[in-house]
Scaffold this active site. Structure first.
Site, PDB file in Angstrom:
ATOM      1  N   ASN A   1       6.389  -5.453 -17.744  1.00  0.00           N
ATOM      2  CA  ASN A   1       6.849  -4.339 -17.244  1.00  0.00           C
ATOM      3  C   ASN A   1       5.199  -4.109 -17.179  1.00  0.00           C
ATOM      4  OD1 ASN A   1       9.220  -4.298 -17.004  1.00  0.00           O
ATOM      5  ND2 ASN A   1       9.952  -4.229 -18.811  1.00  0.00           N
TER       6      ASN A   1
ATOM      7  N   HIS B   1      12.419  -6.615 -23.099  1.00  0.00           N
ATOM      8  CA  HIS B   1      13.407  -6.055 -23.500  1.00  0.00           C
ATOM      9  C   HIS B   1      13.998  -6.246 -25.435  1.00  0.00           C
ATOM     10  CE1 HIS B   1      15.370  -6.042 -19.356  1.00  0.00           C
ATOM     11  NE2 HIS B   1      14.664  -5.103 -19.384  1.00  0.00           N
TER      12      HIS B   1
ATOM     13  N   TYR C   1      11.493 -13.218 -16.808  1.00  0.00           N
ATOM     14  CA  TYR C   1      10.052 -12.161 -17.320  1.00  0.00           C
ATOM     15  C   TYR C   1       8.662 -12.746 -17.091  1.00  0.00           C
ATOM     16  CZ  TYR C   1      13.464  -8.289 -17.263  1.00  0.00           C
ATOM     17  OH  TYR C   1      14.139  -6.842 -16.838  1.00  0.00           O
TER      18      TYR C   1
END
Length: 966
Positions: free
Chosen positions: A224, A274, A283
């Site tokens: 992210n 996460h 990811y």
């Protein structure tokens, strides 16, 4: 990052090419060959052109057949999107049905405009609707894209709108697509339009170190963070704002160091997102992909990434991504909830990994590393070609990077390496053999069982409960071909589960209280993996182990107890046989019915074989519930976000071991033989190489004569296979080429040190600096410092010269009135040959020689004792061979004792306490690897001799072996 040169052109040539592209986009004068790059004040403009090349592949040759499939796909998609574009302000939608007030629809709309912009900027993109329009550079298409950007800004994505719903849509999904689209049509945008767009991005992503969850911002992490930095960096080059680019580069520095908890790359090659979810294949791939693009974009610019820790990203290609990329696909064990997405297969994610590795080659610190990356990519592409051609799934930019590599005969295609790798920080392991690979997915107090969010992966309940993923080169589509919507989620291979019904997404993100999950490995070749299993929503617990060898995987389970009252099942296999499902199933040589719907309880004596898959051995036999099942399901069953409702049907063969509804310390043992033919399976069953040494809730251990491996997972301090440990740990050893290799780990991460005693010994060759050798011969004692190891294995290597074995049983027997009395628990052994009834005694000893694999040159029985007899002070004792080996010390009496065999050797005992030694080589040598029985007795009338037994803590009996040189 300057030593490497790009394969097709160096950094200077890259800037020149970017400047040429810039001229094409802006109308500036194009540069000739060898000309200087754009002026310093045009730095952002050069980066815009370079980013456009990264997105589209640059000046490709659209007539090259390599691009045909990708160009056709892009052209068709873009044409359909253009034709269906119908901005409706009253409905608040750019496309019918995609109301922009729903954040996911907003992102979808932004991505659609980005796809149209990609076609607009890609040579050879042509409308497929029969209109004859050329999408590339088409002014009407360009105008439609710009109009769409204006519409999105007016309707929803602007500096006056507040976030709602999923933060990702506002801060990553939508803005990344918008800025990419804007770069690709930049010459068509007015300064006011550009300013509006960058203002909106600044509104939603003011600081890439943060992301928004609800009303409170949190620190962004892992993939992210990279996505947010990319959004800000591209916004910077779009708006000509060097400060925003610098902000993005600065924020990336938090991503480069290895993490020890939470999100990011770990030193052991793990990748977590996460907080608790293994996510290398999604990811992690996004992180690698984004960073590789930013490295390439900024290399040599005023904003070049110079953080020394950035080398970890390139290192991760080998440590984190290569292990999970196999023949062009990315293994499902590290793809998280993406397994439930019909459009995101293991091969499509594998393609993205390959593209990322190729792009990472462009910025690799050394030429050698860049060449290595291209060699990896070439191997993956070529091996996956027959099932999933790279050109059918890759982006045009990916093909532009790959084609020169594929065409260059000087670049070799790297093969799939055999061996074993463990990833303690994400409870995963992967093992490769010849033509096969096996991945394990576990969970613990550190790693969640699975993840289901946004309506995805609704039935992933047991994927982290010890699921084993078998990949076969002969069946690359097993997991791709409708597996997840059709497989029985309560019977996943490798798992032991209580089959109680669970609600969609039950237990998502949860972790068990167990800490003993992990294992040990030896230099990337062999491994043992264990799991203290505790099921979500049930009282079921078990100890499970996997031992990963050259051509097999040994699977053990013990202490299987508890449950909800539903059936508890261990699934040996549940194989997707696709739509035909005709593979023959054979049990102990007898073919089973091939009729769909067939099911039977098979009393298997030794082996089962499934055609096209491999063999399964059941040491000691097993009751196997076998079935052929037609399974149906829809992707929407497991993914309500994007799953189609169409029903799929696939044929399965399952092999299960039932533990009933209320097991109490039940157990199982089986061996997987991937890719074995039926004949080879039968041959291995007749001459197995693997022996189960222990299978309890305290320790599980195996011995493999083929590889020389003896390994044990100790869930408590104890002994097995010639290995004794002071605390819970995993130990793997290998005897080969006159060497003894040892690997030790603490999967539970609770022990600061563990003492390991091995029956084998020799001179120390090498050891990690965390290992202290207390004794190396005739046996070995190590003290291993595991503090801070985070589950990693510590290794040492010795020459292999000797072995010291303690008895596994000893007892003496007495004649006459004592003939039915046992003395197996006594702390002494007694020997005497007397003429009177009730005075004669003989002693028996049994040894397990399985800790040694190979041959010996000498075997010596060592006992400690003395003459204790009023009749004299000297007597002769002989050692005898004993053929019978299955006696036990608790039942041995004079009446039940085995017959004495040949005399092996003799010695003299005196009243002085001393060690007595007997040469027993002729008895031990031929029986090496199994149980050996010996006896001590007097050949003629003699005196009583008292000897220490194994129950005596001082000077117990020992069998001393000298290892034969190889």
């Amino acid at each position: 990052m300057h030593e490497n040169t790009a394969m097709t052109f160096g950094r200077r040539g890259f800037l020149t090419a970017a400047a040429v592209a810039l001229g094409a986009l802006t109308g500036a004068v194009q540069l000739g060959p060898g000309a200087a790059p754009a002026r310093a004040e045009d730095a952002e403009a050069v980066l815009r052109a370079l980013w456009a090349d990264i997105l589209t592949g640059g000046s490709i040759d659209p007539t090259d057949d390599a691009y045909a499939s990708a160009l056709s796909s892009l052209s068709t998609t873009a044409t359909d999107l253009w034709n269906s574009l119908s901005a409706d302000a009253s409905a608040g939608a750019l496309w019918p049905g995609l109301t922009l007030t729903a954040p996911a629809n907003m992102t979808t709309s932004c991505k659609r405009l980005a796809t149209m912009a990609t076609a607009y900027a890609t040579p050879g993109a042509t409308a497929t609707d029969g209109s004859g329009r050329t999408l590339h550079g088409d002014p009407e298409l360009g105008a439609a894209i710009v109009s769409g950007l204006d519409f999105l800004h007016a309707q929803v994505y602007n500096a006056d709108t507040a976030e709602s719903g999923n933060w990702w849509e506002w801060e990553i999904g939508s803005p990344s697509a918008l800025v990419n689209a804007a770069v690709l049509v930049y010459p068509l945008l007015s300064s006011a339009q550009t300013a509006d767009l960058v203002a909106a991005v600044d509104h939603f992503v003011p600081d890439p170190t943060l992301n928004k969850y609800g009303t409170a911002r949190s620190t962004s992490t892992g993939a992210n963070r990279v996505d947010l930095c990319q959004v800000v960096a591209v916004r910077g080059i779009l708006g000509g704002d060097g400060e925003r680019i610098a902000t993005a580069v600065s924020a990336l520095s938090d991503v480069f160091p290895y993490v020890t908890s939470g999100d990011g790359l770990y030193a052991d090659g793990s990748f977590v997102q996460h907080t608790y979810i293994p996510y290398t294949g999604t990811y992690g791939m996004v992180l690698l992909r984004g960073l590789a693009a930013l490295f390439q974009l900024l290399d040599g610019s005023d904003w070049e990434i110079t953080d020394t820790a950035a080398t970890h990203v390139h290192t991760s290609v080998d440590t984190a991504f290569r292990p999970w990329t196999w023949n062009g696909l990315c293994m499902d064990a590290v793809r998280g909830r993406a397994v439930s997405r019909v459009a995101e297969t293991d091969f499509s994610d594998g393609t993205l990994v390959i593209e990322s590795v190729l792009r990472a080659a462009e910025s690799a610190p050394t030429t050698a590393q860049a060449d290595h990356f291209r060699s990896l990519a070439k191997g993956w592409i070529t091996r996956g070609e027959d099932y999933a051609p790279f050109a059918d799934t890759a982006s045009i930019a990916g093909i532009a990077m790959a084609q020169p590599v594929l065409d260059d005969s000087s670049i070799s295609a790297a093969g799939e390496p055999a061996g074993h790798l463990q990833f303690p920080s994400m409870d995963r392991a992967v093992h490769r053999g010849d033509g096969w690979a096996y991945a394990l997915s576990l969970s613990s107090a550190r790693v969640a069982r699975y993840e289901s969010i946004n309506g995805e992966n609704l039935h992933g309940w047991h994927t982290g409960d010890g699921m084993g993923y078998l990949y076969l080169a002969s069946d690359p589509g097993h997991w791709t071909d409708g597996y997840w919507p059709t497989a029985d989620p309560y019977r996943l291979p490798g798992t032991t589960v209580d089959t109680l019904a669970l609600a969609d997404a039950a237990g998502t993100g949860t972790r068990s209280a167990a800490t003993w999950v992990g294992g040990a490995s030896l230099s990337g070749t062999y491994g043992c993996v264990g799991m203290d299993f505790r099921q979500y929503g049930s009282t079921l617990t078990a100890k499970k182990s996997w031992f990963l060898l050259d051509d097999s995987v040994v699977c053990l389970g013990a202490g299987i107890s508890g449950g909800s009252g539903a059936e508890v099942v261990t699934t040996v296999e549940n194989r997707n046989l696709h739509e035909d499902g005709g593979n023959t199933l054979t049990a102990d040589g007898t073919a089973q019915p091939a009729t769909a719907g067939w099911a039977s309880t098979l009393q298997v004596d030794s082996w089962v074989h499934l055609e096209g898959v491999g063999g399964y051995l059941f040491p000691g036999g097993a009751t196997v519930e076998a079935a052929r099942t037609t399974r149906t399901g829809a992707w929407s069953d497991i993914n309500t976000l994007s799953g189609p409702t169409d029903t799929l049907s696939r044929q399965y063969v399952s092999l299960c071991l039932s533990h009933g509804t209320a097991p109490a310390s039940d157990a199982y043992a089986y061996v997987l033989l991937p890719g074995f033919t039926k004949a080879r399976t039968a041959a291995r069953a007749a001459a197995p190489t693997v022996t189960v040494l222990a299978n309890s809730s305290a320790v599980q251990a195996v011995r493999d004569t083929a590889s020389g491996v003896i390994a044990a997972n100790f869930f408590a301090a104890g002994s097995a296979g010639g290995i004794t440990v002071s605390a819970p740990c995993a130990v793997i050893t290998r005897q080969a080429q006159g060497r003894l290799a040892v690997g030790v780990s603490d999967p539970s991460r609770t022990a600061s040190t563990v003492t390991v005693q091995l029956a084998l010994g020799g001179d120390l060759v090498s050891a990690d600096d965390t290992i202290t050798v207390i004794r190396s011969a005739p046996d070995t004692v190590l003290v291993v410092d595991l503090s801070g190891a985070a589950g990693a294995t510590r290794e040492a290597t010795f020459t292999l010269t000797s072995a010291v074995l303690a008895p596994v049983g000893d007892a003496y027997v007495r004649d006459g009135a004592y003939a039915a009395t046992g003395y197996g628990s006594a702390t002494t052994l007694v020997v005497k040959n007397a003429s009177g009834s009730g005075y004669s005694r003989q002693s028996y000893l049994a040894f397990d020689t399985s800790p040694l694999i190979g041959a010996i040159s000498a075997a010596t029985l060592s006992v400690y004792g003395y003459v204790s007899d009023s009749g004299g002070d000297t007597t002769s004792i002989a050692a005898f061979g004993v053929a019978e080996t299955d006696w036990t010390e608790s039942t041995l009496t004079w009446n039940t004792k085995p017959a004495l065999g040949a005399v092996l050797s003799s010695t003299v005992a005196t009243t002085t306490r001393s060690t007595l030694r007997f040469d027993v080589t002729s008895q031990v040598g031929p029986a090496l690897g199994g149980r050996v029985s010996l006896a001590l007795a007097e050949q003629a009338a003699g005196l009583a001799v008292i000897l220490n037994s194994r129950e005596n803590t001082v000077n117990p009996p020992m069998l001393l072996l000298t290892v034969a040189a190889e």
